[in-house]
Design an enzyme around this catalytic site. Structure first.
Site, short mmCIF file in Angstrom:
data_model
loop_
_atom_site.label_atom_id
_atom_site.label_comp_id
_atom_site.label_asym_id
_atom_site.label_seq_id
_atom_site.Cartn_x
_atom_site.Cartn_y
_atom_site.Cartn_z
N HIS A 150 0.82 -1.22 0.00
CA HIS A 150 0.00 0.00 0.00
C HIS A 150 0.86 1.27 0.00
O HIS A 150 1.84 1.38 0.73
CB HIS A 150 -1.04 0.00 1.12
CG HIS A 150 -0.50 0.00 2.51
ND1 HIS A 150 -0.14 1.15 3.17
CD2 HIS A 150 -0.27 -1.01 3.38
CE1 HIS A 150 0.28 0.85 4.39
NE2 HIS A 150 0.22 -0.45 4.55
N GLU A 167 -4.80 1.94 2.67
CA GLU A 167 -4.92 0.75 3.54
C GLU A 167 -5.07 1.17 4.99
O GLU A 167 -5.85 0.59 5.74
CB GLU A 167 -3.67 -0.13 3.38
CG GLU A 167 -3.77 -1.50 4.07
CD GLU A 167 -3.33 -1.52 5.54
OE1 GLU A 167 -3.62 -2.53 6.21
OE2 GLU A 167 -2.73 -0.55 6.02
N GLU A 168 -4.34 2.19 5.39
CA GLU A 168 -4.24 2.51 6.81
C GLU A 168 -5.55 2.94 7.45
O GLU A 168 -5.87 2.52 8.55
CB GLU A 168 -3.17 3.59 7.06
CG GLU A 168 -1.74 3.15 6.76
CD GLU A 168 -1.23 2.05 7.70
OE1 GLU A 168 -1.97 1.61 8.57
OE2 GLU A 168 -0.07 1.65 7.53
N HIS A 221 3.92 2.68 12.62
CA HIS A 221 3.06 3.86 12.83
C HIS A 221 3.71 4.93 13.72
O HIS A 221 3.00 5.77 14.27
CB HIS A 221 1.71 3.47 13.45
CG HIS A 221 0.90 2.54 12.60
ND1 HIS A 221 -0.35 2.11 12.95
CD2 HIS A 221 1.15 1.98 11.38
CE1 HIS A 221 -0.83 1.31 12.00
NE2 HIS A 221 0.07 1.22 11.05
N ASP A 240 3.22 -6.44 3.35
CA ASP A 240 2.83 -5.35 4.25
C ASP A 240 3.18 -5.70 5.69
O ASP A 240 2.38 -5.55 6.59
CB ASP A 240 1.33 -5.04 4.09
CG ASP A 240 0.89 -3.86 4.96
OD1 ASP A 240 1.76 -3.07 5.38
OD2 ASP A 240 -0.32 -3.75 5.25
N ASP A 250 6.27 0.54 6.60
CA ASP A 250 4.83 0.37 6.47
C ASP A 250 4.27 1.49 5.61
O ASP A 250 3.91 2.53 6.13
CB ASP A 250 4.18 0.36 7.86
CG ASP A 250 2.70 0.04 7.83
OD1 ASP A 250 2.21 -0.40 6.78
OD2 ASP A 250 2.04 0.25 8.86
#
Lengths: 475, 475
Positions: B285, B331-332, B431, B359, B297
């Site tokens: 993503h 995606e997130e 994140h 991912d 990520d």
């Protein structure tokens, strides 16, 4: 214990006959206890924090190395082992001295600094430094090609890189390290005035990587200084020489070889309850290079080995055989500790059945390499399913660790093993200023300690096939 | 090619009957070519450098996300694929606003700052911030225990940590993430004025980790602001509350949810030479959170997926089936891209036989998880020996990737797969502000790209068992 654990028990249960189930279940439970203890109440990371951040680089013969001896001995004494002692060993003492310095000069006054460091064991340059034209070679075999005519009076620049296509990075290291270890000795024969070796590093960066070198039997007056250059500057220098073959390199090393000094292997033992005479060793090396703090090489192996004995006690496992942690001194530039330990063991007629070393960094463990005969290896391989829940898949013949190797005299006697962590990042840090604590991940370190403890537990329980013994309780 | 390679060929040759040898040798050679190309002339690291360092964090609806769409489309166009296009998709747009701020106050004037960040999707606090007493809970189920009486008017502090004993760190994540995703929605029912959630991080450090949350059908007027707190400050706050249960937390969030905006999935295709109608997807993503640059990520997954198609072309492999790289948007915090791609595929009646997502970070690849039926999985498992030289051992049923999951409608249709890299360090960065380029190792990234390419190569060559097709050329 969680779903995963139950699934593992179920899986293992069908892979063994019923009569073996109890034993396998017990082993599975004990491995789970070992991993839980290491991951939830581990000590390895705290010990490494002290070794790395309170003590730092531990070059043989240095005050730091002595501090590390005293610290680890004191920590082992806190564990309530049956014995803790120091084994004296004389070690070489080499000091780096003031920081190295080097530049490339294309014409008088036009210079660019390059990042170098002295190789361990090198002599210093003359007081005013060494300045000469440079001849680039791809390895020792090239020296013959160019001959004395083209080499004499120059600095030999060994620039064969580590092969990036090799998945096992230690293989790539093995394919280059002769340039570092023997490059000066060989170049001296052709009248070179110094050598500069491309750092053993798979990454392009600015850090020079030190490591041991030897002059062999080169007479003192013929010895030439040797340094490593960062991979980025090796590329720069190589490119420059294509444009200007007359460019000169200046370098200044301030290192010095001293008399041997007294040092120690640090040893602790849990004496076996049934077969105290059968000794299993688990170890790493306490000394390190001086540029970083030696966290991966081999602080990690040291604290993981100490943790093996602590975890055994924490889970209340009473070993049948004797387990010794040995923190070897002077792996990096002499192997005196490993040799001394084996020598004393032989003198005393001690029977070592197994020795495991962790000296490949504190990264996620992938498995083990073994130096064992076929029957011994088959026995060990039968334990593989127990390790799968912990993502330990790699059990291969070939290799162990430098410090434990002297214990093996002939095929079929002691089984040697080496922990094999993920090796992809290892040479980014190996022997360089960035081999430091923040590059070790706590969980990865702890997983390694638990993996080592699990293997020692199984060897203790089932023994290893020996020419003169038969293992009991084998699956 | 080296000794290792020859040993592999020898090993593989005895594992298959003679009639299969040619095919296995060809596959073994092709995998070696793929890995060599990725490790020696790879592009993935350079692409990631651009995405991370020239563009940066790519939150859905941001200018950075749009830049990433344009950059990756342009790069795919340079590869000489058969088609490259953008697939429009409307995405949510949430902005963090000015930096968050929080402190704990034990008595007026006695405060200590704590490190927080807004959770993605949270509303802002009122202009003056939110200040209230705190009630610590170990999970959503505790809310019922305390009831409205003890919760109303307070900030709920969700502090259940990730379990360190779980070897699969994604399992530990799965065991906690409900606190982050649904914590605010549930706490609002009890009259809480805000929530603070312990960061989903296995390490003790000072970085707050963001991530998506949802208010579900909570009416707008009942919504409460939600933030993550660093693991160190979670421990601090918990300790403090034991001494002083009246301590208050102040926090200020400046985030805002906007109207949906236009964005895109980026798609490139090599059209199959024999079965162009059978489509294999490989993807990651393109969006990321905004605190770091999204290197692990999922910048890593994006560039690895692009590299799959490039490597196929570089080794001159002409796929029989159609290979599509899909760089999914959002995606997130919405999964709009994954859902849109599946929706359009269904509308067009496209036949997708396989989809692989990366991912889970750019770390050393360990293998794959598959969402497949037994027969499909058995076929895939037969390829395992080909991967062993690359230390790829993990082939397990269960799991794939969020973006490809919408492609599966029923058991036995498309096979889904997810790359499974080493996961021990992943949640240190996930994140958070330290999900940045320097924490991705070039070789590890490249090994992942080669591992993905190898699997796609094998699926292309042998097909996958489908209810309505029979794979040809199966070993």
């Amino acid at each position: 214990m969680g779903r995963l654990f139950i699934a593992v028990i179920a899986l293992l249960s069908v892979q063994f006959s019923n009569s073996q189930v109890t034993s396998v279940q017990e082993d599975s439970l004990n491995l789970r206890k070992i991993y839980d203890m290491s991951l939830m109440q581990g000590k390895s990371y705290d010990w490494l924090d002290h070794l790395s951040n309170e003590i730092g680089g531990r070059l043989s013969g240095s005050l730091n190395a002595q501090q590390a001896v005293e610290y680890t001995k004191a920590e082992l004494e806190k564990l309530g082992l049956d014995k803790v002692w120091l084994q004296p060993v004389m070690v070489p003492k080499w000091t780096r001295g003031a920081r190295e310095f080097a530049y490339v000069e294309t014409e008088p006054g036009t210079t660019r600094n390059i990042n170098i460091c002295a190789l361990g064991g090198s002599i210093a340059t003359p007081d005013g430094g060494t300045k000469a034209e440079v001849i680039e070679v791809q390895g020792i075999e090239d020296l013959k090609l160019y001959g004395k005519e083209q080499i004499e009076g120059k600095i030999v620049f060994y620039n064969r890189p580590m092969r990036p296509d090799l998945i096992h990075t230690f293989e790539a290291y093995g394919g280059c390290v002769d340039q570092r270890y023997s490059g000066a000795k060989e170049a001296a024969k052709y009248g070179a005035v110094g050598v500069i070796v491309r750092s053993m590093n798979l990454r392009q960066d600015d850090l020079p990587h030190t490591g041991s070198m030897s002059y062999g039997d080169t007479p003192v007056e013929n010895r030439i200084p040797a340094a490593a250059v960062s991979t980025n500057d090796a590329e720069y220098l190589s490119g420059l020489l294509k444009l200007d073959k007359d460019a000169e390199v200046y370098f200044k090393l301030n290192c010095e070889q001293h008399e041997d000094v007294q040092s120690y292997n640090v040893i602790g033992e849990i004496t076996g309850s049934e077969h105290p005479e059968e000794i299993m060793v688990v170890g790493g090396h306490l000394d390190s290079w001086d540029l970083g703090d030696g966290s991966h090489d081999d602080g990690a192996g040291v604290v993981q080995s100490m943790e093996v004995l602590r975890l055994m006690k924490e889970i209340n496992y009473k070993p049948k055989r004797t387990i010794r942690v040995v923190l070897f001194m002077n792996e990096e530039n002499g192997l005196r500790g490993g040799n001394k330990y084996a020598e004393v063991a032989k003198e005393k007629g001690e029977k070592h059945i197994f020795a495991l070393e962790s000296d490949a960094g504190g990264f996620t463990p992938r498995g083990f390499a073994f130096d064992a005969d076929k029957a011994q290896f088959a026995q060990i391989e039968s334990w593989k399913p127990l390790f799968e829940p912990y993502l330990i898949h790699y059990f291969e013949l070939g290799g162990s660790g430098a410090d434990v190797r002297p214990l093996k005299e002939k095929e079929g006697d002691i089984v040697l093993a080496g922990l094999r962590p993920d090796s992809q990042r290892y040479f980014d840090h190996h022997h360089a200023a960035n081999d430091t604590f923040e590059h070790v991940n706590k969980r990865e370190l702890e997983l390694g300690a638990a993996t080592m403890t699990s293997l020692i537990y199984l060897v203790d329980k089932y023994g290893v096939r020996q020419i003169d013994t038969t293992p009991e309780d084998k699956y």
